[in-house]
Design a protein around this motif. Structure first.
Motif, PDB file in Angstrom:
ATOM      1  N   GLY A   1      49.421  25.847  -2.740  1.00 18.71           N
ATOM      2  CA  GLY A   1      50.166  25.484  -3.683  1.00 18.71           C
ATOM      3  C   GLY A   1      51.637  24.687  -3.715  1.00 18.71           C
ATOM      4  N   VAL A   2      51.678  24.207  -2.600  1.00 21.92           N
ATOM      5  CA  VAL A   2      52.873  23.220  -2.598  1.00 21.92           C
ATOM      6  C   VAL A   2      53.020  22.024  -3.614  1.00 21.92           C
ATOM      7  N   ARG A   3      54.174  21.560  -3.850  1.00 20.99           N
ATOM      8  CA  ARG A   3      54.450  20.615  -4.689  1.00 20.99           C
ATOM      9  C   ARG A   3      54.015  19.189  -4.033  1.00 20.99           C
ATOM     10  N   VAL A   4      53.286  18.404  -4.577  1.00 23.96           N
ATOM     11  CA  VAL A   4      52.802  17.245  -4.072  1.00 23.96           C
ATOM     12  C   VAL A   4      53.111  15.983  -5.100  1.00 23.96           C
ATOM     13  N   ALA A   5      53.619  14.860  -4.329  1.00 29.45           N
ATOM     14  CA  ALA A   5      53.982  13.798  -5.162  1.00 29.45           C
ATOM     15  C   ALA A   5      52.925  12.708  -4.721  1.00 29.45           C
TER      16      ALA A   5
ATOM     17  N   ARG B   1      62.103  17.101  -3.831  1.00 26.53           N
ATOM     18  CA  ARG B   1      61.269  18.306  -4.584  1.00 26.53           C
ATOM     19  C   ARG B   1      60.153  18.613  -3.865  1.00 26.53           C
ATOM     20  N   PHE B   2      59.454  17.781  -3.015  1.00 26.73           N
ATOM     21  CA  PHE B   2      58.262  17.716  -2.641  1.00 26.73           C
ATOM     22  C   PHE B   2      57.779  17.965  -1.066  1.00 26.73           C
ATOM     23  N   GLU B   3      57.025  18.982  -0.974  1.00 24.53           N
ATOM     24  CA  GLU B   3      56.318  19.306   0.484  1.00 24.53           C
ATOM     25  C   GLU B   3      55.418  18.365   0.830  1.00 24.53           C
ATOM     26  N   LEU B   4      54.737  17.473   0.129  1.00 27.55           N
ATOM     27  CA  LEU B   4      53.973  16.261   0.318  1.00 27.55           C
ATOM     28  C   LEU B   4      54.182  15.347  -0.515  1.00 27.55           C
TER      29      LEU B   4
ATOM     30  N   ALA C   1      63.014  10.102   0.427  1.00 29.78           N
ATOM     31  CA  ALA C   1      64.074  11.015  -0.524  1.00 29.78           C
ATOM     32  C   ALA C   1      63.087  11.723  -1.618  1.00 29.78           C
ATOM     33  N   LEU C   2      61.819  11.859  -1.796  1.00 32.12           N
ATOM     34  CA  LEU C   2      61.114  12.467  -2.775  1.00 32.12           C
ATOM     35  C   LEU C   2      60.779  13.828  -1.781  1.00 32.12           C
ATOM     36  N   THR C   3      60.864  14.033  -0.555  1.00 37.15           N
ATOM     37  CA  THR C   3      60.828  15.154   0.297  1.00 37.15           C
ATOM     38  C   THR C   3      61.652  16.167   0.413  1.00 37.15           C
ATOM     39  N   LYS C   4      61.350  17.324   0.418  1.00 38.23           N
ATOM     40  CA  LYS C   4      62.208  18.383   0.954  1.00 38.23           C
ATOM     41  C   LYS C   4      62.515  18.226   2.421  1.00 38.23           C
ATOM     42  N   PRO C   5      63.410  19.053   2.929  1.00 35.34           N
ATOM     43  CA  PRO C   5      64.063  18.822   4.345  1.00 35.34           C
ATOM     44  C   PRO C   5      62.889  18.824   5.232  1.00 35.34           C
ATOM     45  N   HIS C   6      61.711  19.351   5.215  1.00 36.54           N
ATOM     46  CA  HIS C   6      60.754  19.599   6.205  1.00 36.54           C
ATOM     47  C   HIS C   6      59.669  19.072   5.483  1.00 36.54           C
ATOM     48  N   GLY C   7      59.615  18.277   4.599  1.00 36.63           N
ATOM     49  CA  GLY C   7      58.614  17.798   3.773  1.00 36.63           C
ATOM     50  C   GLY C   7      57.762  16.537   4.646  1.00 36.63           C
ATOM     51  N   ILE C   8      56.753  16.263   4.213  1.00 41.67           N
ATOM     52  CA  ILE C   8      55.828  15.234   4.951  1.00 41.67           C
ATOM     53  C   ILE C   8      55.469  14.166   3.946  1.00 41.67           C
ATOM     54  N   VAL C   9      55.335  13.047   4.472  1.00 42.82           N
ATOM     55  CA  VAL C   9      55.031  11.762   3.661  1.00 42.82           C
ATOM     56  C   VAL C   9      53.423  11.076   4.521  1.00 42.82           C
TER      57      VAL C   9
END
Length: 226
Positions: A64-68, A127-130, A154-162
């Motif tokens: 359920g994480v936020r995805v862009a 804002r996004f985890e992925l 820049a879209l990711t949270k600190p531990h987010g993934i691209v």
């Protein structure tokens, strides 16, 4: 359908060739050359994305994480992520693509918006985890690809993934001399773009054969801040 926002100067410079293709297609899917189509000629999600979601997403992301979705096109990748329970925001620089995606997928209309990766609205940052970039990087001129990589980061949270999926330049392809997109890079160059913004692959990137792609080979890697 979602409201579109006035184009910035950056958008005007980068939107025109793509938005024209979407607008001129007049609903004919085959007229959008980068759209994935199934055997019946219908839009479908990217197979390389689906394989990653099935095999690896569960080990890296909570449910359920936020995805862009960057450069969402007609929304098929966004729909696939929503069906897997993710909280999706999908955007494209082309208003015609966003409107077409909303018409195809009314249930996603509140999740679709017009935005420019090179000039992100503040409300999308951090804002996004992925973040999923499926062949958007290669559509941007090489002079601006470092800015695009910074936009993804820049879209990711600190531990987010691209997650980046892209065509690989052939050994004799002088990307810098191309007069129009796409502008593919080598696997090492994609990694360097993200290393320049502090992101490294979570593991060795995938390089695999894809008949019909620019060089017959594709790149896929999940980047994070170590």
């Amino acid at each position: 359908m979602p409201a579109t926002t006035p184009a910035t100067l950056t958008e005007q410079a980068n939107t025109a060739p793509f938005d024209t293709i979407y607008a001129d297609a007049e609903g004919q899917l085959a007229s959008v050359p980068w759209q994935h189509l199934d055997a019946a000629g219908q839009p479908c999600p990217c197979a390389a994305l689906l394989a990653w979601l099935h095999a690896e997403a569960g080990t890296l992301l909570r449910p359920g994480v936020r995805v862009a979705i960057v450069g969402c096109g007609l929304g098929e990748d966004a729909k696939a992520c929503v069906e897997r329970g993710y909280d999706v925001t999908a955007f494209d620089i082309c208003p015609a693509a966003v409107d077409w995606a909303a018409a195809r997928h009314p249930s996603l209309s509140d999740s679709l918006l017009t935005a420019d990766l090179l000039d992100l609205p503040p409300r999308l940052r951090g804002r996004f985890e992925l973040v999923i970039d499926n062949r958007t990087m290669q559509s941007i001129h090489p002079d601006q690809q470092a800015t695009a990589a910074a936009g993804c980061a820049a879209l990711t949270k600190p531990h987010g993934i691209v997650l980046v999926i892209a065509d690989i330049a052939s050994s004799d392809d002088d990307t810098a001399s191309r007069q129009a997109p796409p502008y593919p890079r080598t696997a090492d160059e994609y990694q360097s773009l993200f290393a320049s913004v502090g992101m490294l692959p979570t593991r060795t990137p995938d390089v695999f054969d894809v008949p019909g792609s620019l060089s017959g080979r594709m790149f896929r890697a999940a980047f994070h801040r170590p």
